[in-house]
Enzyme design. Structure first.
Site, PDB file in Angstrom:
ATOM      1  N   HIS A   1      60.888  47.421  28.386  1.00  0.00           N
ATOM      2  CA  HIS A   1      61.300  46.110  27.859  1.00  0.00           C
ATOM      3  C   HIS A   1      60.038  45.286  27.608  1.00  0.00           C
ATOM      4  O   HIS A   1      59.318  44.937  28.543  1.00  0.00           O
ATOM      5  CB  HIS A   1      62.191  45.418  28.903  1.00  0.00           C
ATOM      6  CG  HIS A   1      62.641  44.040  28.540  1.00  0.00           C
ATOM      7  ND1 HIS A   1      63.678  43.791  27.673  1.00  0.00           N
ATOM      8  CD2 HIS A   1      62.203  42.830  28.960  1.00  0.00           C
ATOM      9  CE1 HIS A   1      63.852  42.472  27.574  1.00  0.00           C
ATOM     10  NE2 HIS A   1      62.970  41.877  28.344  1.00  0.00           N
TER      11      HIS A   1
ATOM     12  N   ASP B   1      68.498  40.052  32.481  1.00  0.00           N
ATOM     13  CA  ASP B   1      67.040  39.964  32.496  1.00  0.00           C
ATOM     14  C   ASP B   1      66.580  38.712  33.238  1.00  0.00           C
ATOM     15  O   ASP B   1      66.864  37.599  32.821  1.00  0.00           O
ATOM     16  CB  ASP B   1      66.548  39.903  31.032  1.00  0.00           C
ATOM     17  CG  ASP B   1      65.050  39.852  30.902  1.00  0.00           C
ATOM     18  OD1 ASP B   1      64.570  39.649  29.777  1.00  0.00           O
ATOM     19  OD2 ASP B   1      64.340  40.020  31.919  1.00  0.00           O
TER      20      ASP B   1
ATOM     21  N   ASP C   1      58.245  42.006  26.474  1.00  0.00           N
ATOM     22  CA  ASP C   1      58.506  40.565  26.350  1.00  0.00           C
ATOM     23  C   ASP C   1      57.472  39.915  25.442  1.00  0.00           C
ATOM     24  O   ASP C   1      56.333  39.696  25.838  1.00  0.00           O
ATOM     25  CB  ASP C   1      58.444  39.901  27.730  1.00  0.00           C
ATOM     26  CG  ASP C   1      59.671  40.178  28.546  1.00  0.00           C
ATOM     27  OD1 ASP C   1      59.536  40.580  29.715  1.00  0.00           O
ATOM     28  OD2 ASP C   1      60.793  40.000  28.024  1.00  0.00           O
TER      29      ASP C   1
HETATM   30  C1  DX5 Z   1      61.144  36.314  31.088  1.00  0.00           C
HETATM   31  C2  DX5 Z   1      61.278  37.742  30.575  1.00  0.00           C
HETATM   32  C3  DX5 Z   1      61.781  38.695  31.623  1.00  0.00           C
HETATM   33  C4  DX5 Z   1      60.874  38.728  32.861  1.00  0.00           C
HETATM   34  C5  DX5 Z   1      61.505  39.570  33.931  1.00  0.00           C
HETATM   35  O1  DX5 Z   1      60.935  35.424  30.016  1.00  0.00           O
HETATM   36  O2  DX5 Z   1      62.158  37.805  29.479  1.00  0.00           O
HETATM   37  O3  DX5 Z   1      61.900  40.003  31.048  1.00  0.00           O
HETATM   38  O4  DX5 Z   1      59.627  39.258  32.495  1.00  0.00           O
HETATM   39  O5  DX5 Z   1      60.614  39.548  35.053  1.00  0.00           O
HETATM   40  P1  DX5 Z   1      61.208  39.351  36.544  1.00  0.00           P
HETATM   41  O6  DX5 Z   1      62.057  40.579  36.817  1.00  0.00           O
HETATM   42  O7  DX5 Z   1      59.972  39.291  37.401  1.00  0.00           O
HETATM   43  O8  DX5 Z   1      62.010  38.091  36.526  1.00  0.00           O
HETATM   44 ZN    ZN Z   2      62.677  39.837  28.812  1.00  0.00          ZN
END
Ligand code: DX5
Ligand code: ZN
Length: 224
Positions: free
Chosen positions: A31, A181, A33
């Site tokens: 995934h 997420d 980001d």
């Molecule tokens: C936040 C992102 C997420 C985040 C998830 O804006 O879209 O994908 O990186 O990370 P954790 O699991 O640490 O919340």
């Molecule tokens: Zn994300």
């Protein structure tokens, strides 16, 4: 429930090693980001197509790569991510003017398309698109960074999407996937699995200094 790592908390100078460890541990989906320094509230910039291209070259073609576009101009720039090798574009309902048109354009390129909504965005505008979506992503944190606290108040929205998707599939419609997420770790992974989530994004719960990716993944999957 499948687990897909967000690499936001990885050391980008050692990303190749991190990806190898994730795949050795059994990860089949990444995934990515993407933040443009504008759209998310804390104005973060993460990475763009260049890094995604390197990730695709590193992991080969058997790994699914989605890209979660937290950017202002997804409708103009989505194809850069397709050209960089992603299998799926996930765009924010809050950031796109004409989502049905975006779905058509992405699908015509042979790429899967998902729609993501923030914790405070109601389900309705995405429910209207459901039959055309390969994936719905419910945010359980406000987008902008990894390591935030999970927001359990999204339960109702997740369960609503689960029941609507089940009806759609039972009627012979598209098998839309349901993803969550933000803030998912070994202490709440079973909770979201019980809500009916198909895939959970895990960033800091998988990639951290406390344990290896393999140990963190086992701890999550053993909790399910
Ligand atoms: C936040 C992102 C997420 C985040 C998830 O804006 O879209 O994908 O990186 O990370 P954790 O699991 O640490 O919340
Ligand atoms: Zn994300």
């Amino acid at each position: 429930m499948e687990i897909t790592p967000s690499i936001l908390t990885a050391d980008f100078c050692r990303l190749g090693e991190t990806l190898e460890k994730a795949i050795d541990a059994g990860i089949k989906w990444l995934h990515m980001d993407v933040m443009d320094g504008n759209w998310v509230v804390n104005r973060t910039i993460t990475f763009g197509p260049a890094l995604i291209r390197s990730v695709r070259e590193k992991v080969g073609n058997d790994i699914i790569i989605d890209c979660h576009l937290m950017i202002t101009n997804a409708e103009e720039t989505w194809k850069q991510y397709v050209d960089a090798g992603v299998n799926m574009i996930i765009a924010h309902i809050e950031a796109v003017q004409d989502f049905p048109n975006l779905i058509n354009n992405i699908r015509n390129s042979g790429t899967k398309v998902g729609c993501v909504l923030n914790p405070d965005t109601p389900a309705e505008p995405v429910l209207d698109l459901l039959t055309e979506l390969d994936l719905v992503l419910v945010m359980s944190v406000v987008p902008g960074k990894g390591g935030q606290s999970f927001m359990p108040e999204v339960e109702g929205k997740v369960r609503l999407f689960r029941s609507e998707i089940n009806k759609q599939i039972e009627a012979g419609g598209r098998e839309t996937k349901l993803m969550i997420d933000g803030g998912v770790k070994n202490h709440n992974a079973k909770l979201v699995a019980d809500w009916g989530v198909d895939i959970a994004v895990v960033g800091s719960g998988l990639i951290n200094s406390q344990a290896s990716i393999r140990e963190n993944l086992e701890s999550i999957t053993n909790s399910l």
